[in-house]
Design an enzyme around this catalytic site. Structure first.
Site, PDB file in Angstrom:
ATOM      1  N   GLU A  78       0.935  -1.210   0.131  1.00  0.00           N
ATOM      2  CA  GLU A  78       0.239   0.097  -0.190  1.00  0.00           C
ATOM      3  C   GLU A  78       0.927   1.240   0.054  1.00  0.00           C
ATOM      4  O   GLU A  78       1.696   1.586   1.080  1.00  0.00           O
ATOM      5  CB  GLU A  78      -0.976   0.015   1.226  1.00  0.00           C
ATOM      6  CG  GLU A  78      -2.034   1.348   1.168  1.00  0.00           C
ATOM      7  CD  GLU A  78      -2.916   1.128   2.114  1.00  0.00           C
ATOM      8  OE1 GLU A  78      -3.433   2.171   2.716  1.00  0.00           O
ATOM      9  OE2 GLU A  78      -3.166  -0.066   2.851  1.00  0.00           O
ATOM     10  N   LYS A 261      -6.875  -1.268  12.086  1.00  0.00           N
ATOM     11  CA  LYS A 261      -6.427  -1.621  11.134  1.00  0.00           C
ATOM     12  C   LYS A 261      -5.505  -0.638  10.520  1.00  0.00           C
ATOM     13  O   LYS A 261      -4.238  -0.808  10.067  1.00  0.00           O
ATOM     14  CB  LYS A 261      -7.224  -1.614   9.785  1.00  0.00           C
ATOM     15  CG  LYS A 261      -6.966  -2.241   8.501  1.00  0.00           C
ATOM     16  CD  LYS A 261      -6.463  -1.226   7.616  1.00  0.00           C
ATOM     17  CE  LYS A 261      -5.920  -1.907   6.376  1.00  0.00           C
ATOM     18  NZ  LYS A 261      -5.418  -0.806   5.105  1.00  0.00           N
ATOM     19  N   ASP A 277       6.425 -13.603  12.155  1.00  0.00           N
ATOM     20  CA  ASP A 277       5.127 -14.176  11.811  1.00  0.00           C
ATOM     21  C   ASP A 277       3.850 -13.344  11.985  1.00  0.00           C
ATOM     22  O   ASP A 277       3.203 -12.932  13.158  1.00  0.00           O
ATOM     23  CB  ASP A 277       4.851 -15.469  12.735  1.00  0.00           C
ATOM     24  CG  ASP A 277       3.584 -16.323  12.405  1.00  0.00           C
ATOM     25  OD1 ASP A 277       2.710 -15.903  11.499  1.00  0.00           O
ATOM     26  OD2 ASP A 277       3.634 -17.568  12.753  1.00  0.00           O
ATOM     27  N   HIS A 375      -4.176   9.585   0.341  1.00  0.00           N
ATOM     28  CA  HIS A 375      -4.199   8.286  -0.353  1.00  0.00           C
ATOM     29  C   HIS A 375      -3.997   8.237  -2.046  1.00  0.00           C
ATOM     30  O   HIS A 375      -3.258   7.515  -2.367  1.00  0.00           O
ATOM     31  CB  HIS A 375      -5.566   7.492   0.163  1.00  0.00           C
ATOM     32  CG  HIS A 375      -5.439   6.801   1.494  1.00  0.00           C
ATOM     33  ND1 HIS A 375      -6.033   5.597   1.447  1.00  0.00           N
ATOM     34  CD2 HIS A 375      -4.661   7.056   2.358  1.00  0.00           C
ATOM     35  CE1 HIS A 375      -5.658   5.127   2.852  1.00  0.00           C
ATOM     36  NE2 HIS A 375      -4.693   5.914   3.239  1.00  0.00           N
TER      37      HIS A 375
END
Length: 423
Positions: A78, A261, A277, A375
């Site tokens: 992203e 998020k 991980d 963005h």
């Protein structure tokens, strides 16, 4: 700290990092050459290997954590994630930087027993055998004891329907420790089955837990009001809006999910860059949020007297700096080199600080210009690539798209054709 690091070419960024002592000559050349994994490494790491799956790797700058400056490696697809991390970190650094409040790094191994009819009797047998259990742990993984780690705590927990748990809290030192926890759990499980359990009592499973309950880090920061101001809003107004939006997330799990998020954008990007991980981190965060008093990971509060916005993040981070894929992936080793070979506790602080920086940048954007402005300015490069642009075409199409909002694929294709017609 250099200015406008993002404006340097990739080669110039690598040269600067080498000259500043963050990279060796070998690591600089590896990153320049983008050497793929050897066939033997691929086959050893995954079943039925086919190839590598590439993702962009970059660095976020401006990070000041516990008085030390860092260029933080991040792997993400992203475009806005690294830009946001650097943006948030720059505002925090100008206000004193991130501070580590607390770090714990203990991994839980579980020996699960069923068929228990007398919990009092089982508790006494396990308690009386604690010294023997400690010996089994040492013998199962003697090198761990030599490195300063090992068993730190034993808990006995009972549940309904005849279930009990022997919890072994292990210090894995620099590793996450999944394999060593499994080895220890299985050894202890075998011992108690043979020496301690009676009648219908059976060891049902012996395995690590991914709860992350005692593998957590808390970092804090403060941001001066002056570092939050925009052309339209004063810093105090922005700080008030950020605190209000964060408070709303504590009331609404749907908003909390989105805010979390944004935090994990940074957490996962550094975790991936260092070979850790992400599934373990996801499981630990899920468990933590299920037991937390609030559904959002971060807290932002206004301090009107000091004229600062105070941020705090507590998050479980089951990570390591050695072992598993960390040792097998050359670029994970380069990432740790960039971070100046941190201890596992320092690595946890760095990762958490990146999450809080991403959180700050996202919240500030949301309450001022909106999230899409930043963005889309970065996403236009992807649109150019999707349209078929290559080489210098990408930069030209991206520049044109940023001047012709709203940008979309059809416009990118049209602009690309214009560029090619000129040639």
């Amino acid at each position: 700290m250099i200015m406008k690091f993002y404006q340097l070419s990739r080669a110039d960024r690598l040269t600067w990092l080498k000259q500043a002592g963050y990279l060796t000559d070998e690591s600089e050349q590896r990153l320049l050459a983008q050497t793929p994994l050897a066939e033997a490494v691929l086959s050893a790491m995954v079943e039925n290997s086919l190839s590598e799956f590439g993702l962009p790797m970059g660095v976020a700058d401006h990070f000041l954590i516990d008085g030390h400056e860092y260029f933080v490696p991040m792997v993400t697809e992203e475009p806005s994630v690294i830009a946001a991390a650097s943006n948030g970190a720059k505002r925090v650094a100008a206000s004193g930087g991130f501070q580590t409040v607390e770090v714990s790094h203990l991994l839980k191994a579980q020996v699960i027993i069923n068929g228990v009819t007398n919990q009092v009797s089982l508790t006494k047998r396990l308690t009386d055998a604690q010294s023997a259990i400690e010996t089994v742990v040492i013998e199962a993984h003697p090198s761990l004891q030599k490195r300063g780690g090992g068993l730190r705590q034993i808990e006995i927990n009972h549940f309904a329907d005849g279930y009990s748990e022997l919890a072994l809290w292990i210090d894995p030192v620099a590793a996450f420790g999944a394999n060593m926890a499994n080895t220890i759990a299985e050894a202890v499980g075998t011992y108690i089955q043979q020496a301690l359990l009676k009648k219908d009592e059976q060891v049902l499973a012996a395995v690590l837990s991914n709860s992350g309950e005692k593998m957590t880090v808390t970092v804090t920061c403060q941001v001066d009001f002056t570092q939050l101001a925009t052309a339209e809003f004063s810093g105090q107004q922005v700080a008030l809006k950020i605190a209000a939006l964060n408070h709303y997330a504590a009331l609404d799990i749907d908003r909390a999910a989105t805010e979390n998020k944004g935090i994990l954008n940074g957490i996962f990007a550094v975790g991936l860059a260092t070979g850790n991980d992400l599934r373990a981190i996801s499981a630990a965060v899920t468990d933590y949020l299920c037991g937390a008093n609030r559904p959002v990971l971060s807290t932002w509060q206004l301090d009107q007297h000091a004229e600062v916005l105070r941020g705090r993040l507590t998050i479980p981070l089951p990570v390591g700096r050695v072992g598993g894929a960390i040792n097998s992936l050359p670029n994970a080793q380069v990432s740790l080199e960039l971070l100046q070979h941190p201890s596992v506790e320092t690595l946890m602080s760095i990762i958490a600080s990146v999450g809080l920086a991403n959180n700050l940048a996202a919240l500030r954007a949301l309450v001022t210009n909106g999230i899409q402005a930043g963005h889309m300015a970065l996403q236009t490069a992807n649109l150019a690539i999707q349209a078929g642009a290559t080489g210098e075409e990408i930069g030209w199409v991206q520049q044109q798209l940023n001047q012709h909002q709203p940008a979309n694929l059809a416009l990118a294709q049209q602009l690309l054709q214009q560029f090619r017609n000129r040639g």
